[in-house]
Write a protein that holds these residues in place. Structure first.
Motif, PDB file in Angstrom:
ATOM      1  N   TYR A 169       0.845  -1.185   0.000  1.00 16.79           N
ATOM      2  CA  TYR A 169       0.000   0.000   0.000  1.00 16.79           C
ATOM      3  C   TYR A 169       0.879   1.232   0.000  1.00 16.79           C
ATOM      4  O   TYR A 169       1.581   1.500   0.949  1.00 16.79           O
ATOM      5  CB  TYR A 169      -0.930  -0.027   1.213  1.00 16.79           C
ATOM      6  N   GLU A 170       0.867   1.933  -1.087  1.00 18.07           N
ATOM      7  CA  GLU A 170       1.675   3.142  -1.208  1.00 18.07           C
ATOM      8  C   GLU A 170       0.747   4.263  -1.601  1.00 18.07           C
ATOM      9  O   GLU A 170      -0.124   4.089  -2.448  1.00 18.07           O
ATOM     10  CB  GLU A 170       2.742   2.978  -2.299  1.00 18.07           C
ATOM     11  N   MET A 171       0.946   5.404  -1.001  1.00 20.79           N
ATOM     12  CA  MET A 171       0.134   6.538  -1.392  1.00 20.79           C
ATOM     13  C   MET A 171       0.809   7.278  -2.521  1.00 20.79           C
ATOM     14  O   MET A 171       1.952   7.684  -2.384  1.00 20.79           O
ATOM     15  CB  MET A 171      -0.062   7.463  -0.205  1.00 20.79           C
ATOM     16  N   GLU A 172       0.142   7.400  -3.604  1.00 19.24           N
ATOM     17  CA  GLU A 172       0.700   8.182  -4.704  1.00 19.24           C
ATOM     18  C   GLU A 172       0.555   9.660  -4.389  1.00 19.24           C
ATOM     19  O   GLU A 172       1.429  10.456  -4.652  1.00 19.24           O
ATOM     20  CB  GLU A 172      -0.025   7.841  -6.000  1.00 19.24           C
ATOM     21  N   HIS A 173      -0.568   9.988  -3.821  1.00 18.73           N
ATOM     22  CA  HIS A 173      -0.809  11.390  -3.440  1.00 18.73           C
ATOM     23  C   HIS A 173      -1.231  11.442  -1.987  1.00 18.73           C
ATOM     24  O   HIS A 173      -1.896  10.536  -1.492  1.00 18.73           O
ATOM     25  CB  HIS A 173      -1.893  12.014  -4.326  1.00 18.73           C
ATOM     26  N   MET A 174      -0.867  12.503  -1.346  1.00 20.24           N
ATOM     27  CA  MET A 174      -1.248  12.691   0.052  1.00 20.24           C
ATOM     28  C   MET A 174      -2.761  12.882   0.142  1.00 20.24           C
ATOM     29  O   MET A 174      -3.378  13.513  -0.720  1.00 20.24           O
ATOM     30  CB  MET A 174      -0.553  13.946   0.549  1.00 20.24           C
ATOM     31  N   LEU A 175      -3.319  12.321   1.195  1.00 20.17           N
ATOM     32  CA  LEU A 175      -4.745  12.580   1.412  1.00 20.17           C
ATOM     33  C   LEU A 175      -4.947  14.079   1.649  1.00 20.17           C
ATOM     34  O   LEU A 175      -4.105  14.722   2.271  1.00 20.17           O
ATOM     35  CB  LEU A 175      -5.246  11.802   2.639  1.00 20.17           C
ATOM     36  N   PRO A 176      -6.019  14.631   1.158  1.00 18.09           N
ATOM     37  CA  PRO A 176      -6.232  16.073   1.298  1.00 18.09           C
ATOM     38  C   PRO A 176      -6.183  16.537   2.755  1.00 18.09           C
ATOM     39  O   PRO A 176      -5.627  17.596   3.058  1.00 18.09           O
ATOM     40  CB  PRO A 176      -7.636  16.283   0.723  1.00 18.09           C
ATOM     41  N   VAL A 177      -6.669  15.693   3.653  1.00 19.00           N
ATOM     42  CA  VAL A 177      -6.693  16.096   5.051  1.00 19.00           C
ATOM     43  C   VAL A 177      -5.271  16.218   5.618  1.00 19.00           C
ATOM     44  O   VAL A 177      -4.966  17.080   6.430  1.00 19.00           O
ATOM     45  CB  VAL A 177      -7.578  15.130   5.883  1.00 19.00           C
ATOM     46  N   VAL A 178      -4.374  15.368   5.128  1.00 19.87           N
ATOM     47  CA  VAL A 178      -2.986  15.426   5.597  1.00 19.87           C
ATOM     48  C   VAL A 178      -2.270  16.635   5.008  1.00 19.87           C
ATOM     49  O   VAL A 178      -1.506  17.327   5.684  1.00 19.87           O
ATOM     50  CB  VAL A 178      -2.242  14.127   5.209  1.00 19.87           C
ATOM     51  N   GLU A 179      -2.563  16.867   3.762  1.00 21.36           N
ATOM     52  CA  GLU A 179      -1.885  17.940   3.050  1.00 21.36           C
ATOM     53  C   GLU A 179      -2.090  19.300   3.717  1.00 21.36           C
ATOM     54  O   GLU A 179      -1.223  20.161   3.683  1.00 21.36           O
ATOM     55  CB  GLU A 179      -2.396  17.983   1.605  1.00 21.36           C
ATOM     56  N   LYS A 180      -3.262  19.429   4.331  1.00 20.47           N
ATOM     57  CA  LYS A 180      -3.592  20.735   4.925  1.00 20.47           C
ATOM     58  C   LYS A 180      -2.932  20.925   6.286  1.00 20.47           C
ATOM     59  O   LYS A 180      -2.765  22.030   6.754  1.00 20.47           O
ATOM     60  CB  LYS A 180      -5.122  20.869   5.045  1.00 20.47           C
ATOM     61  N   ASP A 181      -2.589  19.843   6.942  1.00 18.93           N
ATOM     62  CA  ASP A 181      -2.089  19.927   8.305  1.00 18.93           C
ATOM     63  C   ASP A 181      -0.575  19.654   8.344  1.00 18.93           C
ATOM     64  O   ASP A 181      -0.132  18.527   8.113  1.00 18.93           O
ATOM     65  CB  ASP A 181      -2.827  18.882   9.156  1.00 18.93           C
ATOM     66  N   PRO A 182       0.252  20.661   8.605  1.00 20.70           N
ATOM     67  CA  PRO A 182       1.697  20.464   8.598  1.00 20.70           C
ATOM     68  C   PRO A 182       2.158  19.422   9.614  1.00 20.70           C
ATOM     69  O   PRO A 182       3.107  18.675   9.373  1.00 20.70           O
ATOM     70  CB  PRO A 182       2.266  21.844   8.943  1.00 20.70           C
ATOM     71  N   GLU A 183       1.462  19.323  10.716  1.00 17.83           N
ATOM     72  CA  GLU A 183       1.885  18.367  11.745  1.00 17.83           C
ATOM     73  C   GLU A 183       1.686  16.929  11.278  1.00 17.83           C
ATOM     74  O   GLU A 183       2.570  16.079  11.435  1.00 17.83           O
ATOM     75  CB  GLU A 183       1.078  18.613  13.022  1.00 17.83           C
ATOM     76  N   LEU A 184       0.526  16.691  10.674  1.00 15.79           N
ATOM     77  CA  LEU A 184       0.259  15.365  10.130  1.00 15.79           C
ATOM     78  C   LEU A 184       1.243  15.016   9.021  1.00 15.79           C
ATOM     79  O   LEU A 184       1.711  13.890   8.897  1.00 15.79           O
ATOM     80  CB  LEU A 184      -1.172  15.309   9.560  1.00 15.79           C
ATOM     81  N   MET A 185       1.546  16.028   8.224  1.00 14.94           N
ATOM     82  CA  MET A 185       2.475  15.853   7.110  1.00 14.94           C
ATOM     83  C   MET A 185       3.836  15.372   7.633  1.00 14.94           C
ATOM     84  O   MET A 185       4.427  14.418   7.116  1.00 14.94           O
ATOM     85  CB  MET A 185       2.632  17.208   6.418  1.00 14.94           C
ATOM     86  N   GLU A 186       4.308  16.040   8.700  1.00 16.24           N
ATOM     87  CA  GLU A 186       5.600  15.700   9.282  1.00 16.24           C
ATOM     88  C   GLU A 186       5.599  14.273   9.820  1.00 16.24           C
ATOM     89  O   GLU A 186       6.526  13.492   9.594  1.00 16.24           O
ATOM     90  CB  GLU A 186       5.900  16.692  10.406  1.00 16.24           C
ATOM     91  N   GLN A 187       4.541  13.923  10.497  1.00 15.72           N
ATOM     92  CA  GLN A 187       4.413  12.578  11.045  1.00 15.72           C
ATOM     93  C   GLN A 187       4.440  11.530   9.936  1.00 15.72           C
ATOM     94  O   GLN A 187       5.091  10.500  10.046  1.00 15.72           O
ATOM     95  CB  GLN A 187       3.089  12.451  11.820  1.00 15.72           C
ATOM     96  N   ASN A 188       3.720  11.849   8.890  1.00 12.34           N
ATOM     97  CA  ASN A 188       3.669  10.932   7.757  1.00 12.34           C
ATOM     98  C   ASN A 188       5.047  10.710   7.143  1.00 12.34           C
ATOM     99  O   ASN A 188       5.427   9.588   6.821  1.00 12.34           O
ATOM    100  CB  ASN A 188       2.745  11.503   6.684  1.00 12.34           C
ATOM    101  N   GLN A 189       5.754  11.818   7.007  1.00  6.35           N
ATOM    102  CA  GLN A 189       7.075  11.700   6.381  1.00  6.35           C
ATOM    103  C   GLN A 189       8.018  10.909   7.254  1.00  6.35           C
ATOM    104  O   GLN A 189       8.839  10.132   6.772  1.00  6.35           O
ATOM    105  CB  GLN A 189       7.636  13.089   6.099  1.00  6.35           C
TER     106      GLN A 189
END
Lengths: 448, 335
Positions: free
Chosen positions: B307-327
């Motif tokens: 399972y690989e995300m090609e694109h970030m979920l819109p909800v993650v993209e908006k939240d810098p904190e979630l983005m950092e966690q994801n990375q």
């Protein structure tokens, strides 16, 4: 040009293979001269002045090769004589070693002294086992007379000389494969750099030279480098042994002064005496199977309509488009009835058999070329095979570890370059070809 | 310490230590300009120079001697010089020669990828896909060998071998007591265990990892599964063998560990060699400390079923904190 003989001057003297006769005819003078009155560097300088070039095939100036030898403190240096003469069409070294073994040994002593080597080796082809016995006998004689061993001629210089037989691989004539084999390993060429002059035998500085090159050092020291350089033509100095074979009236080993016209070499009675049975000359392989084949018109005259001479430069005139190489001097002549495709297949088969298998283009490509040529020769070829062959040979050439890849590619590429019509004839008229080459009737279907 | 020297590879500049090879300099740059290597293995001394896939053109020898080198050179063997300019992907000559080498490597290769265990993680497959031609011009019989068992855990299928000599160097340098080498010459050359004597050594299993093709395979894994259906997981254990690092990849199918291998980097080289106990005998999850999912190159077929995300979920993209966690979690950038 009258044939000036240097190496084979005393070839007809009975008993020249023994120490006594060889010494009486002026043998081992170069050792005395070098050790008593010259420094090692003087000898190297004389060889440089002589313009002597490697007689094994590449034609690299010997003096320059010697001056590249690294001389680190506290590590031995080696001189190795390459007597692994296995190039199809070449048999000059065998003749020299068999008839005048002391000529090689004298050259080895003088050269070893020049290079500061205290142990030297002659790596001889496994098939020449009887020559090995001759050499060992000659070496024993040299030891007995104080030219080998400790304190040679009271000078304090020590030299031990060994003969080592190979096990019958063409690739061991490549200098680094030879060194591997001499070390007791599998005879695979090494990846260069480092070159043997820096890290050769047992990782010590080493010079590898052909039999004829080393034998030529003795007369150079005797007569002086300048005098030797007067023989020959241009930068091709001295004399060269040519192994003439094929459809010639008088095949054999000839010592020629470099610069003899090819036409004279083939047709004069002094040398090969023309083509057998009065036929016409079709093609010549001038320097052993590895060099490009040339049709009769291009071997006698260069593309500029100048007379072609037996010299490094003249044979290479025109590059690979209309020229060839002097190579090791394996001169093979083909008469008008010989089949170029069959001959090319024969060479390709040889290189396929002898490829060491280390690097992929040569390992796979030589076999591929052989199979295509076999198909063409036996009447199953296609017109596209000819271009495929050219392409495969290009993919091998220059992309391999050692020159065997080039040597396999050149004969094929040149045969197609100069005799394309004959390849096409094999495709168009397979039955006529079979009839000419093998006498098989036209009705007979050949099953491959 | 000696000064660093400047090299240009495909127009990209880099400074490297003296004595670095062109290939290793290119690997420091990374990306497209790294020549492929089938026989070179940085952890094996003396390897390389044989397959000729890493040929590059040296268009400028050095600052002192700017002449180009007359022939294409093996980048894994040629050391860089100050001011050297190298052409790899930018030179049509190199690409042509490489295509030729790939063709040569494939003419005697059986192309039995559909039944080969190496398929999906095969260096030759990748190489042929990137640099080879679609068809073959070879119309003759390919060479064949019988399969040989090297001990009870390893099988040698010589027909697939491309004679890279890596396993020979492994046997020579990693295991003690060499019983492994090359017999015969030319296209008849074959890997041998010295007259079929089985390799009996704690580290013999590493020949499987170094093999760029499917010539040496793990008999405990043969025909069990396709690699892209398995799930690679990093794990380690405290191995009793002092020479073994114990750092491995476990290849799961469901709950079952199908095989254990060393950790291979992006150039197909293991990070460290492992012993046969780790490789063949420890096939239970509780033998190991699990570190987490193995990062596999996006381009690899192995990653295609995960399972690989090609694109970030819109909800993650908006939240810098979630983005950092994801990375952090995926150790890589997700666009």
């Amino acid at each position: 040009m009258a044939g000036k003989k240097i190496l084979l001057e005393h070839i007809d003297v009975p008993g020249i293979n023994t120490y006594e006769v060889y010494r009486k005819m002026g043998g081992y003078r170069s050792v005395e001269k070098a050790i008593k009155s010259m420094s090692p560097d003087d000898v190297v300088e004389e060889v440089k002045k002589s313009g002597l070039r490697g007689r094994g095939g590449a034609g690299f100036p010997t003096g320059m090769k010697w001056s590249f030898l690294a001389k680190p403190e506290g590590r031995p240096r080696y001189l190795v004589c390459n007597a692994d003469e296995s190039e199809p069409g070449t048999f000059k070294d065998r003749y020299l070693m068999e008839k005048i073994p002391h000529a090689l040994i004298e050259g080895m002593i003088t050269s070893s002294y020049a290079l500061g080597a205290n142990t030297s080796y002659i790596y001889i082809r496994g098939e020449y086992f009887y020559v090995l016995r001759i050499l060992e006998k000659a070496i024993a004689e040299a030891y007995a007379n104080g030219f080998l061993g400790k304190n040679i001629l009271g000078s304090g210089y020590d030299l031990d000389l060994y003969v080592h037989p190979g096990a019958g691989a063409y690739i061991c004539g490549e200098e680094t494969a030879l060194l591997e084999s001499l070390e007791g390993k599998r005879g695979n060429p090494r990846i260069k750099p480092p070159f043997p002059a820096v890290a050769g035998l047992y990782a010590c500085p080493t010079v590898v030279n052909n039999v004829e090159t080393i034998a030529a050092v003795a007369p150079i020291v005797n007569m002086g480098g300048d005098e030797y350089a007067k023989i020959g033509v241009g930068r091709s100095t001295g004399t060269k042994l040519i192994s003439a074979g094929g459809h010639l009236n008088r095949p054999g080993v000839y010592e020629i002064e470099l610069g003899v016209p090819v036409e004279e070499f083939i047709y004069s009675d002094e040398y090969c005496g023309g083509i057998k049975n009065g036929k016409k000359l079709k093609a010549v392989v001038a320097g052993g199977s590895s060099v490009p084949i040339l049709p009769a018109n291009l071997i006698l005259k260069t593309a500029n309509n100048e007379q072609r001479l037996m010299s490094y430069e003249s044979l290479a005139d025109g590059g690979f488009v209309s020229g060839t190489m002097l190579g090791s001097g394996g001169f093979i002549a083909f008469d008008e009835d010989s089949c170029i495709v069959r001959n090319t297949w024969n060479f390709a088969r040889f290189y396929h058999h002898e490829s060491c298998g280390q690097c992929s283009p040569c390992r796979e490509g030589t076999g591929w070329m052989e199979k295509i040529l076999h198909r063409l020769e036996y009447g199953h070829g296609k017109m596209s095979d000819i271009d495929l062959l050219v392409d495969v040979s290009k993919k091998i050439e220059g992309n391999t570890i050692c020159p065997l890849g080039d040597a396999a590619a050149w004969p094929v590429a040149s045969a197609i370059r100069h005799f394309r019509d004959e390849f096409e004839w094999h495709v168009n008229e397979p039955k006529l070809c079979l009839e000419r080459n093998y006498g098989i009737s036209q009705k007979h279907e050949v099953v491959m | 310490m000696a000064d660093k020297i400047k090299v240009t590879i495909d127009g990209q500049h880099i400074e490297v230590e003296p004595g670095t090879t062109i290939l290793n300099a290119a690997r420091q740059i990374g990306g497209e300009s790294v020549p492929p290597a089938m026989c070179y293995y940085s952890k094996l001394k003396g390897s390389g120079g044989k397959c000729r896939t890493c040929l590059v053109k040296v268009s400028k020898g050095s600052e002192k001697d700017p002449r180009p080198m007359p022939k294409l050179v093996a980048s894994c063997q040629t050391q860089v010089m100050d001011g050297m300019e190298v052409e790899n992907m930018t030179s049509p000559e190199v690409l042509e020669a490489r295509k030729g080498v790939v063709e040569m490597l494939l003419i005697n290769h059986p192309l039995d990828c559909p039944v080969c265990d190496q398929a999906g993680e095969c260096d030759l497959q990748n190489l042929a896909y990137e640099h080879g031609a679609a068809g073959t011009r070879y119309e003759f019989e390919r060479r064949k060998f019988n399969k040989i068992n090297i001990g009870d855990k390893i099988q040698l299928h010589m027909t697939r071998c491309i004679l890279c000599y890596r396993c020979v160097y492994t046997a020579d340098q990693i295991t003690d007591g060499r019983v492994h080498g090359i017999l015969n010459r030319g296209d008849k050359a074959e890997i041998s265990t010295y007259i079929a004597q089985a390799i009996d050594n704690d580290f013999s299993g590493n020949v499987i990892d170094v093999c760029p093709v499917g010539a040496l395979t793990d008999k405990t894994f043969r025909f069990k599964n396709r690699v892209w259906f398995t799930k690679p997981v990093d794990a380690h254990r405290d191995c009793e063998n002092p020479k073994c690092s114990g750092k491995v990849v476990l290849w799961y199918k469901g709950e079952e560990v199908l095989r254990v291998t060393g950790r291979k980097d992006q150039y197909g080289e293991v990070e460290s060699f492992i012993c046969n106990t780790c490789r063949f005998d420890k096939k239970k999850t509780n033998d190991w400390v699990i570190e987490g999912p193995r990062q596999i190159e996006d381009t690899s077929v192995i990653s295609s079923n995960h399972y690989e995300m090609e694109h970030m979920l819109p909800v993650v993209e908006k939240d810098p904190e979630l983005m950092e966690q994801n990375q952090k979690m995926f150790h890589k950038k997700i666009q």
